[in-house]
Design a protein around this motif. Structure first.
Motif, mmCIF file in Angstrom:
data_model
loop_
_atom_site.group_PDB
_atom_site.id
_atom_site.type_symbol
_atom_site.label_atom_id
_atom_site.label_comp_id
_atom_site.label_asym_id
_atom_site.label_seq_id
_atom_site.Cartn_x
_atom_site.Cartn_y
_atom_site.Cartn_z
ATOM 1 N N LEU A 75 0.835 -1.209 0.000
ATOM 2 C CA LEU A 75 0.000 0.000 0.000
ATOM 3 C C LEU A 75 0.867 1.255 0.000
ATOM 4 C CD1 LEU A 75 -2.662 -1.280 2.506
ATOM 5 C CD2 LEU A 75 -3.129 -0.584 0.146
ATOM 6 N N ARG A 76 1.945 1.246 0.750
ATOM 7 C CA ARG A 76 2.857 2.408 0.771
ATOM 8 C C ARG A 76 3.534 2.598 -0.586
ATOM 9 N NH1 ARG A 76 5.084 1.222 6.738
ATOM 10 N NH2 ARG A 76 3.495 2.416 7.862
ATOM 11 N N ARG A 77 3.960 1.495 -1.196
ATOM 12 C CA ARG A 77 4.559 1.579 -2.534
ATOM 13 C C ARG A 77 3.538 2.086 -3.540
ATOM 14 N NH1 ARG A 77 7.972 -3.210 -2.092
ATOM 15 N NH2 ARG A 77 6.022 -4.310 -2.220
ATOM 16 N N GLY A 78 2.296 1.591 -3.403
ATOM 17 C CA GLY A 78 1.231 2.020 -4.306
ATOM 18 C C GLY A 78 0.971 3.508 -4.209
ATOM 19 N N ALA A 79 0.990 4.043 -2.991
ATOM 20 C CA ALA A 79 0.736 5.468 -2.788
ATOM 21 C C ALA A 79 1.841 6.317 -3.411
ATOM 22 C CB ALA A 79 0.612 5.770 -1.298
ATOM 23 N N ALA A 80 3.037 5.766 -3.545
ATOM 24 C CA ALA A 80 4.157 6.501 -4.135
ATOM 25 C C ALA A 80 4.230 6.346 -5.650
ATOM 26 C CB ALA A 80 5.470 6.023 -3.509
ATOM 27 N N SER A 81 3.408 5.486 -6.206
ATOM 28 C CA SER A 81 3.414 5.216 -7.639
ATOM 29 C C SER A 81 2.753 6.363 -8.410
ATOM 30 C CB SER A 81 2.644 3.918 -7.902
ATOM 31 O OG SER A 81 2.398 3.753 -9.273
ATOM 32 N N ALA A 91 -11.923 -8.659 4.114
ATOM 33 C CA ALA A 91 -11.252 -9.141 5.325
ATOM 34 C C ALA A 91 -12.036 -8.693 6.543
ATOM 35 C CB ALA A 91 -9.823 -8.609 5.397
ATOM 36 N N GLN A 92 -11.915 -9.462 7.599
ATOM 37 C CA GLN A 92 -12.617 -9.112 8.817
ATOM 38 C C GLN A 92 -11.841 -8.094 9.657
ATOM 39 O OE1 GLN A 92 -13.246 -13.340 9.411
ATOM 40 N NE2 GLN A 92 -15.406 -12.933 9.787
ATOM 41 N N ASN A 93 -10.640 -7.732 9.224
ATOM 42 C CA ASN A 93 -9.882 -6.659 9.872
ATOM 43 C C ASN A 93 -9.636 -5.501 8.901
ATOM 44 O OD1 ASN A 93 -8.021 -8.013 8.215
ATOM 45 N ND2 ASN A 93 -6.308 -7.593 9.586
ATOM 46 N N ILE A 94 -10.489 -5.361 7.929
ATOM 47 C CA ILE A 94 -10.289 -4.371 6.873
ATOM 48 C C ILE A 94 -10.232 -2.939 7.403
ATOM 49 C CG2 ILE A 94 -12.710 -4.003 6.231
ATOM 50 C CD1 ILE A 94 -11.684 -4.317 3.259
ATOM 51 N N GLN A 95 -10.908 -2.685 8.531
ATOM 52 C CA GLN A 95 -10.917 -1.338 9.093
ATOM 53 C C GLN A 95 -9.504 -0.859 9.447
ATOM 54 O OE1 GLN A 95 -12.341 -3.991 10.448
ATOM 55 N NE2 GLN A 95 -11.538 -4.236 12.509
ATOM 56 N N SER A 96 -8.592 -1.756 9.702
ATOM 57 C CA SER A 96 -7.203 -1.373 9.997
ATOM 58 C C SER A 96 -6.513 -0.751 8.789
ATOM 59 C CB SER A 96 -6.397 -2.603 10.445
ATOM 60 O OG SER A 96 -6.969 -3.189 11.572
ATOM 61 N N PHE A 97 -7.066 -0.978 7.611
ATOM 62 C CA PHE A 97 -6.428 -0.532 6.375
ATOM 63 C C PHE A 97 -7.103 0.685 5.747
ATOM 64 C CE2 PHE A 97 -5.382 -4.907 7.145
ATOM 65 C CZ PHE A 97 -4.017 -4.945 6.913
ATOM 66 N N TYR A 98 -8.206 1.142 6.312
ATOM 67 C CA TYR A 98 -8.917 2.291 5.755
ATOM 68 C C TYR A 98 -7.998 3.489 5.481
ATOM 69 C CZ TYR A 98 -13.453 0.193 7.202
ATOM 70 O OH TYR A 98 -14.547 -0.605 7.392
ATOM 71 N N GLY A 149 -20.577 2.979 6.926
ATOM 72 C CA GLY A 149 -20.240 3.854 8.042
ATOM 73 C C GLY A 149 -18.855 4.462 7.921
ATOM 74 N N ALA A 150 -17.972 3.789 7.210
ATOM 75 C CA ALA A 150 -16.612 4.293 7.009
ATOM 76 C C ALA A 150 -16.512 5.202 5.785
ATOM 77 C CB ALA A 150 -15.647 3.120 6.870
ATOM 78 N N GLY A 151 -17.634 5.434 5.123
ATOM 79 C CA GLY A 151 -17.644 6.345 3.980
ATOM 80 C C GLY A 151 -17.409 5.708 2.631
ATOM 81 N N ALA A 152 -17.523 4.396 2.553
ATOM 82 C CA ALA A 152 -17.345 3.740 1.251
ATOM 83 C C ALA A 152 -18.427 4.189 0.284
ATOM 84 C CB ALA A 152 -17.387 2.219 1.414
ATOM 85 N N ILE A 153 -18.054 4.268 -0.964
ATOM 86 C CA ILE A 153 -18.984 4.614 -2.036
ATOM 87 C C ILE A 153 -19.697 3.326 -2.435
ATOM 88 C CG2 ILE A 153 -19.180 5.454 -4.403
ATOM 89 C CD1 ILE A 153 -16.491 7.018 -3.759
ATOM 90 N N VAL A 154 -21.003 3.322 -2.319
ATOM 91 C CA VAL A 154 -21.797 2.119 -2.564
ATOM 92 C C VAL A 154 -22.119 2.000 -4.052
ATOM 93 C CG1 VAL A 154 -23.966 0.937 -2.036
ATOM 94 C CG2 VAL A 154 -22.768 2.221 -0.241
ATOM 95 N N ILE A 155 -21.848 0.814 -4.591
ATOM 96 C CA ILE A 155 -22.130 0.532 -5.995
ATOM 97 C C ILE A 155 -22.921 -0.772 -6.065
ATOM 98 C CG2 ILE A 155 -21.136 -0.024 -8.242
ATOM 99 C CD1 ILE A 155 -18.800 1.800 -7.517
#
Length: 173
Positions: A75-81, A91-98, A149-155
Motif C-alpha cells: 500500500l505504501r509503494r502504491g501510494a508513491a506510484s 477481510a474481517q480486519n479491513i478497518q485497519s487498512f482504511y 459507516g466508514a464512507g465507502a462509495i456504494v455501488i
C-alpha cells in the motif's frame, strides 16, 4: 497516486471488477488470492488453518485477516506510484487498512444474489460449502453497514460489469 479499495462480501463481484480494471491496463491486486491474507484464531489472533468442509462451528472460531506485514508495504509503494492502484478483497480486519485508501468502493448485492453467485461461481470454491455460504449470508449486512459507516462509495453490483467499472473510474478522477 492514490490507492483504491474495491470490496464487498464474497460473491459481490470484486474479482470480476478487478479483472476488468486489469484488462484496461490498470494495477490491481486481488488481495483474497494473494499471500497477504490468511485465517487467524478469533480468540488468540494467531495463524489458524481452515479447509473447505471444516464446518460452521469451526469457521465461526476463525477470522479472515489481511496480513499487515505484507499488505502495508504494498500500500505504501502504491501510494508513491505515479499510477492509481486498485486493491480488491474482503477481510474481517479491513478497518485497519482504511487510512491507506483514498477512496473505498463497496459492491453490494442482496442475499439471494450472493447465494446464487457463490453457488454458481467458477473462479473459486468459497461459498459452495454450506458453512461458508451460511457465514457469507449472515455477515452480509453487518459488513456492508461497516463499510457504509466508514464512507465507502456504494455501488450496486447487479449492474452490468462495464457500467460498474466505468462508474468506479469516473469516481477516481
Amino acid at each position: 497516486m492514490p490507492n483504491y479499495l474495491i470490496t464487498g462480501m464474497s460473491g459481490a463481484g470484486k474479482s470480476a471488477v478487478g479483472g476488468a480494471l486489469r484488462d484496461r491496463g490498470l494495477s490491481v491486486l486481488d488481495v483474497d488470492y494473494s499471500d497477504a491474507t490468511g485465517w487467524v484464531d478469533a480468540k488468540t489472533l494467531r495463524p489458524a488453518k481452515y479447509t473447505h468442509g471444516d464446518g460452521y462451528e469451526h469457521l465461526r472460531e476463525l477470522l479472515y485477516f489481511w496480513k499487515s506485514e505484507i499488505l502495508v508495504p504494498l500500500l505504501r509503494r502504491g501510494a508513491a506510484s505515479p499510477l492509481p492502484n486498485f486493491f480488491d478483497g474482503y477481510a474481517q480486519n479491513i478497518q485497519s487498512f482504511y487510512p491507506y485508501f483514498h477512496k473505498m468502493f463497496l459492491l453490494t448485492a442482496d442475499k439471494r444474489s450472493i447465494e446464487h453467485r457463490l453457488l454458481t461461481r467458477t473462479n473459486g470454491d468459497w461459498g459452495k460449502d454450506p458453512a461458508e455460504l451460511r457465514q457469507s449470508v449472515e455477515d452480509l449486512e453487518s459488513y456492508q453497514d461497516q463499510l457504509r459507516g466508514a464512507g465507502a462509495i456504494v455501488i450496486d453490483s447487479a449492474q452490468p460489469l462495464e457500467q460498474i467499472v466505468s462508474e468506479i473510474l469516473e469516481l477516481c478522477r
